[in-house]
Write a protein that holds these residues in place. Structure first.
Motif, PDB file in Angstrom:
ATOM      1  N   VAL A 446       6.146  12.476  -3.057  1.00  0.00           N
ATOM      2  CA  VAL A 446       5.850  11.049  -2.924  1.00  0.00           C
ATOM      3  C   VAL A 446       6.000  10.657  -1.454  1.00  0.00           C
ATOM      4  O   VAL A 446       6.987  11.012  -0.809  1.00  0.00           O
ATOM      5  CB  VAL A 446       6.800  10.196  -3.781  1.00  0.00           C
ATOM      6  N   THR A 447       5.032   9.943  -0.922  1.00  0.00           N
ATOM      7  CA  THR A 447       5.125   9.413   0.439  1.00  0.00           C
ATOM      8  C   THR A 447       4.805   7.919   0.414  1.00  0.00           C
ATOM      9  O   THR A 447       4.083   7.446  -0.457  1.00  0.00           O
ATOM     10  CB  THR A 447       4.157  10.122   1.400  1.00  0.00           C
ATOM     11  N   ILE A 448       5.343   7.204   1.375  1.00  0.00           N
ATOM     12  CA  ILE A 448       5.139   5.766   1.482  1.00  0.00           C
ATOM     13  C   ILE A 448       4.450   5.460   2.805  1.00  0.00           C
ATOM     14  O   ILE A 448       4.862   5.947   3.861  1.00  0.00           O
ATOM     15  CB  ILE A 448       6.476   4.998   1.434  1.00  0.00           C
ATOM     16  N   ASP A 449       3.387   4.672   2.745  1.00  0.00           N
ATOM     17  CA  ASP A 449       2.763   4.140   3.958  1.00  0.00           C
ATOM     18  C   ASP A 449       3.543   2.899   4.357  1.00  0.00           C
ATOM     19  O   ASP A 449       3.442   1.862   3.704  1.00  0.00           O
ATOM     20  CB  ASP A 449       1.300   3.803   3.690  1.00  0.00           C
ATOM     21  N   VAL A 450       4.319   2.969   5.439  1.00  0.00           N
ATOM     22  CA  VAL A 450       5.194   1.854   5.802  1.00  0.00           C
ATOM     23  C   VAL A 450       4.426   0.671   6.380  1.00  0.00           C
ATOM     24  O   VAL A 450       4.964  -0.436   6.477  1.00  0.00           O
ATOM     25  CB  VAL A 450       6.288   2.304   6.799  1.00  0.00           C
ATOM     26  N   VAL A 451       3.173   0.879   6.766  1.00  0.00           N
ATOM     27  CA  VAL A 451       2.374  -0.229   7.289  1.00  0.00           C
ATOM     28  C   VAL A 451       1.890  -1.131   6.158  1.00  0.00           C
ATOM     29  O   VAL A 451       2.013  -2.357   6.214  1.00  0.00           O
ATOM     30  CB  VAL A 451       1.185   0.291   8.115  1.00  0.00           C
ATOM     31  N   GLY A 452       1.318  -0.540   5.114  1.00  0.00           N
ATOM     32  CA  GLY A 452       0.788  -1.317   4.008  1.00  0.00           C
ATOM     33  C   GLY A 452       1.657  -1.311   2.775  1.00  0.00           C
ATOM     34  O   GLY A 452       1.330  -1.941   1.776  1.00  0.00           O
ATOM     35  N   CYS A 453       2.818  -0.591   2.843  1.00  0.00           N
ATOM     36  CA  CYS A 453       3.715  -0.440   1.682  1.00  0.00           C
ATOM     37  C   CYS A 453       2.948   0.084   0.471  1.00  0.00           C
ATOM     38  O   CYS A 453       3.079  -0.414  -0.646  1.00  0.00           O
ATOM     39  CB  CYS A 453       4.427  -1.757   1.368  1.00  0.00           C
ATOM     40  N   ARG A 454       2.126   1.102   0.711  1.00  0.00           N
ATOM     41  CA  ARG A 454       1.401   1.777  -0.358  1.00  0.00           C
ATOM     42  C   ARG A 454       2.010   3.151  -0.584  1.00  0.00           C
ATOM     43  O   ARG A 454       2.553   3.750   0.336  1.00  0.00           O
ATOM     44  CB  ARG A 454      -0.078   1.916   0.026  1.00  0.00           C
ATOM     45  N   GLN A 455       1.887   3.642  -1.802  1.00  0.00           N
ATOM     46  CA  GLN A 455       2.436   4.944  -2.146  1.00  0.00           C
ATOM     47  C   GLN A 455       1.320   5.969  -2.274  1.00  0.00           C
ATOM     48  O   GLN A 455       0.259   5.691  -2.830  1.00  0.00           O
ATOM     49  CB  GLN A 455       3.194   4.861  -3.463  1.00  0.00           C
ATOM     50  N   GLY A 487      15.206  -0.668   5.001  1.00  0.00           N
ATOM     51  CA  GLY A 487      14.698  -2.014   4.753  1.00  0.00           C
ATOM     52  C   GLY A 487      13.193  -2.095   4.758  1.00  0.00           C
ATOM     53  O   GLY A 487      12.625  -3.160   4.518  1.00  0.00           O
ATOM     54  N   LEU A 488      12.519  -0.994   5.007  1.00  0.00           N
ATOM     55  CA  LEU A 488      11.059  -0.975   5.032  1.00  0.00           C
ATOM     56  C   LEU A 488      10.494  -0.914   3.617  1.00  0.00           C
ATOM     57  O   LEU A 488      10.965  -0.132   2.796  1.00  0.00           O
ATOM     58  CB  LEU A 488      10.566   0.225   5.842  1.00  0.00           C
ATOM     59  N   CYS A 489       9.502  -1.732   3.340  1.00  0.00           N
ATOM     60  CA  CYS A 489       8.836  -1.759   2.034  1.00  0.00           C
ATOM     61  C   CYS A 489       9.818  -1.988   0.888  1.00  0.00           C
ATOM     62  O   CYS A 489       9.682  -1.409  -0.196  1.00  0.00           O
ATOM     63  CB  CYS A 489       8.043  -0.472   1.811  1.00  0.00           C
TER      64      CYS A 489
END
Length: 533
Positions: A446-455, A487-489
């Protein structure tokens, strides 16, 4: 028990900011300020600031102090302010007044246009109270005049013997660049003779006093390449703080010559700037190879890439938005400056989308923007938050950037536990797919896109499908475990990766998502494993 790297970071935060080293500065991010144009004092009369008039608009050190929340809230941990020393005092020159601070006169005095010694000390004290650093611009190469026969008594060095004789600069000759006068015959800049032992000694005393009196943590040195390299080690030793020199040149081999034990701690990364312009501006060359070439040359050329000053704008260049009409080009290029080696620097107003051309139009007053929380401001905040968290929990500050894959429209970079996928396609819909390679993560990761808070979840075969539904937005991926506590996403990452299938995405709205033109663009990233997990 705290991880050792976190404990070290916390202990470092209690050390006095004064006399900060290169090792300390590499963990910082810098917000650059032209004092006259950043903030008015509370209650000041707001006059129209006409850029073409090249005159004073009223910004002061007190004004900066009152707006530090605006800077710190975006995650910046240092400010760089324009020169604080006395400038030319006289009738308006052919090129206006010295509102910018770079037309030095008697540098043993402060510039009373910006405030008093107590005002500057108060700004420094408040910066340090916030655990931020203060960088001050200094001009050592030259003074300013309005004729070729100036009154030398108005300068700190009060005799012609301390200056090189007048000659016009031949920019194809290094000796000429370092001994002739910059400027022109309307506003010449008499060149100090930095081979003179009295000049060397007085400069050393002056910079030591300036740094200690105002508790300065670092110096940005104007026109560093126009002073012989051998002058800098003794000057920097007397300063006792981190020194970053301006070497205004697009070529890596030239810039690298001014970094090292025989020169300065760091230089502004002009070669990277030119590569980013070539790679990302729209319309533009869209030459991603220029960026790859820059990375390759930088690895072998600089003595330390982790302390270079990375930027997209400054007081000598047109604003990015003047060069590129597409906001996504700014967001993607900006991500490079934050998430590769070096110290990110943002020129005031970049976060407000200012679009001025070259001097004087790139020196807009900030107060008409009302210091708005724009999309660019929010992206800077996210990138600062990610970068600072990684620095505090890993050895991010000294980790190197690796290129995973690239083509003419995009590049995927890996630094530590973060993968940045960047593109120059802009906001409108495009059909764009990366060349298939293996992912750096195993199936099911699992990875998180910290810019758009998408997985994003790695699919079978190690494939990672990164879907762009909002145009060519930057995608910055990390595993949830490496973001816990950031604190991100959202502070709880577990909710993001529950009941999600490989390749599926779960998005939260963000300012960046809402600001761009929707499109249906899919990007397949299958990156070669780098053995980090």
């Amino acid at each position: 028990m705290l991880p050792s790297l976190v404990l070290v970071s916390l202990l470092a935060s209690f050390q006095p900011a004064f006399a900060a080293t290169a090792e300390q500065w590499r963990t910082r991010s810098i917000y650059q300020i032209i004092v006259d144009r950043f903030a008015l004092e509370p209650g000041a009369v707001v006059n129209e600031c006409v850029l073409s008039e090249q005159t004073w608009c009223g910004g002061t050190w007190k004004g900066i102090l009152k707006k530090l929340d605006y800077i710190q809230s975006a995650g910046f941990t240092a400010i760089w302010i324009s020169p604080v020393n006395q400038n030319y005092q006289g009738p308006k020159s052919a090129y206006g007044d010295p509102y910018h601070g770079y037309w030095s006169a008697d540098i043993s005095q402060l510039n009373d246009k910006f405030g008093t010694a107590d005002d500057l000390k108060a700004l420094s004290a408040e910066v340090h109270r916030r655990n931020m650093y203060l960088m001050v611009d200094v001009v050592v190469n030259n003074v300013m005049a309005t004729s070729l026969t100036p009154d030398y008594s108005t300068y700190m060095f009060k005799d012609a013997k301390y200056y090189h004789p007048y000659c016009a600069v031949d920019f194809s000759n290094i000796t000429s660049e370092q001994q002739c006068w910059l400027g022109d015959t309307k506003v010449p800049l008499p060149d100090l003779n930095t081979e003179n032992s009295e000049v060397i000694a007085k400069y050393s005393d002056w910079i030591s006093d300036l740094v200690q009196t105002y508790s300065i943590d670092g110096l940005r040195i104007d026109a560093a390449k126009h002073v012989r390299k051998a002058f800098w080690p003794a000057f920097a030793k007397s300063a006792g703080v981190f020194c970053m020199g301006e070497v205004f040149d697009p070529l890596v081999p030239y810039a690298t010559d001014f970094q090292g034990s025989d020169a300065l701690d760091s230089v502004l990364n002009y070669p990277l700037y030119y590569a980013l312009v070539a790679a990302f501006t729209l319309p533009g060359a869209q030459n991603m190879s220029a960026l790859i070439d820059n990375f390759d040359q930088s690895k072998t050329g600089y003595s330390d890439t982790t302390v270079l000053g990375n930027f997209l704008e400054n007081q000598d260049l047109p604003r990015w938005h003047n060069l590129s009409v597409d906001p996504q080009s700014l967001y993607n290029a900006m991500t490079v400056t934050f998430l590769t080696e070096g110290i990110p620097i943002v020129y005031y107003g970049q976060e407000q989308g200012f679009s001025g051309a070259a001097d004087p139009y790139n020196r807009e007053p900030l107060w008409p923007s009302n210091y708005t929380n724009t999309t660019s401001y929010q992206l800077m905040t996210t990138l600062n938050q990610l970068r600072t968290y990684m620095i505090n929990t890993t050895d991010w500050a000294t980790q190197k950037t690796n290129v995973i894959t690239t083509n003419q429209n995009g590049i995927a970079l890996q630094k530590g536990e973060v993968v940045s996928i960047l593109t120059n396609i802009g906001a409108p819909p495009q059909n764009f797919t990366y060349t298939a390679l293996k992912s750096p993560w195993p199936q099911g990761t699992v990875t998180i896109d910290v810019v758009g808070c998408r997985q994003f979840v790695v699919a079978s075969g190690g494939y990672l499908e990164v879907e762009y539904t909002k145009g060519g937005v930057p995608v910055v991926l990390a595993q949830p475990s490496s973001l816990n506590g950031s604190g991100l996403c959202g502070s709880t990452m577990e909710a993001l990766h529950a009941n999600t299938l490989p390749g599926q995405t779960v998005a939260q709205s963000s300012a960046l998502d809402r600001a761009v033109v929707p499109s249906l663009i899919a990007l397949l990233l299958m990156a070669a494993s780098l053995g980090l997990w």
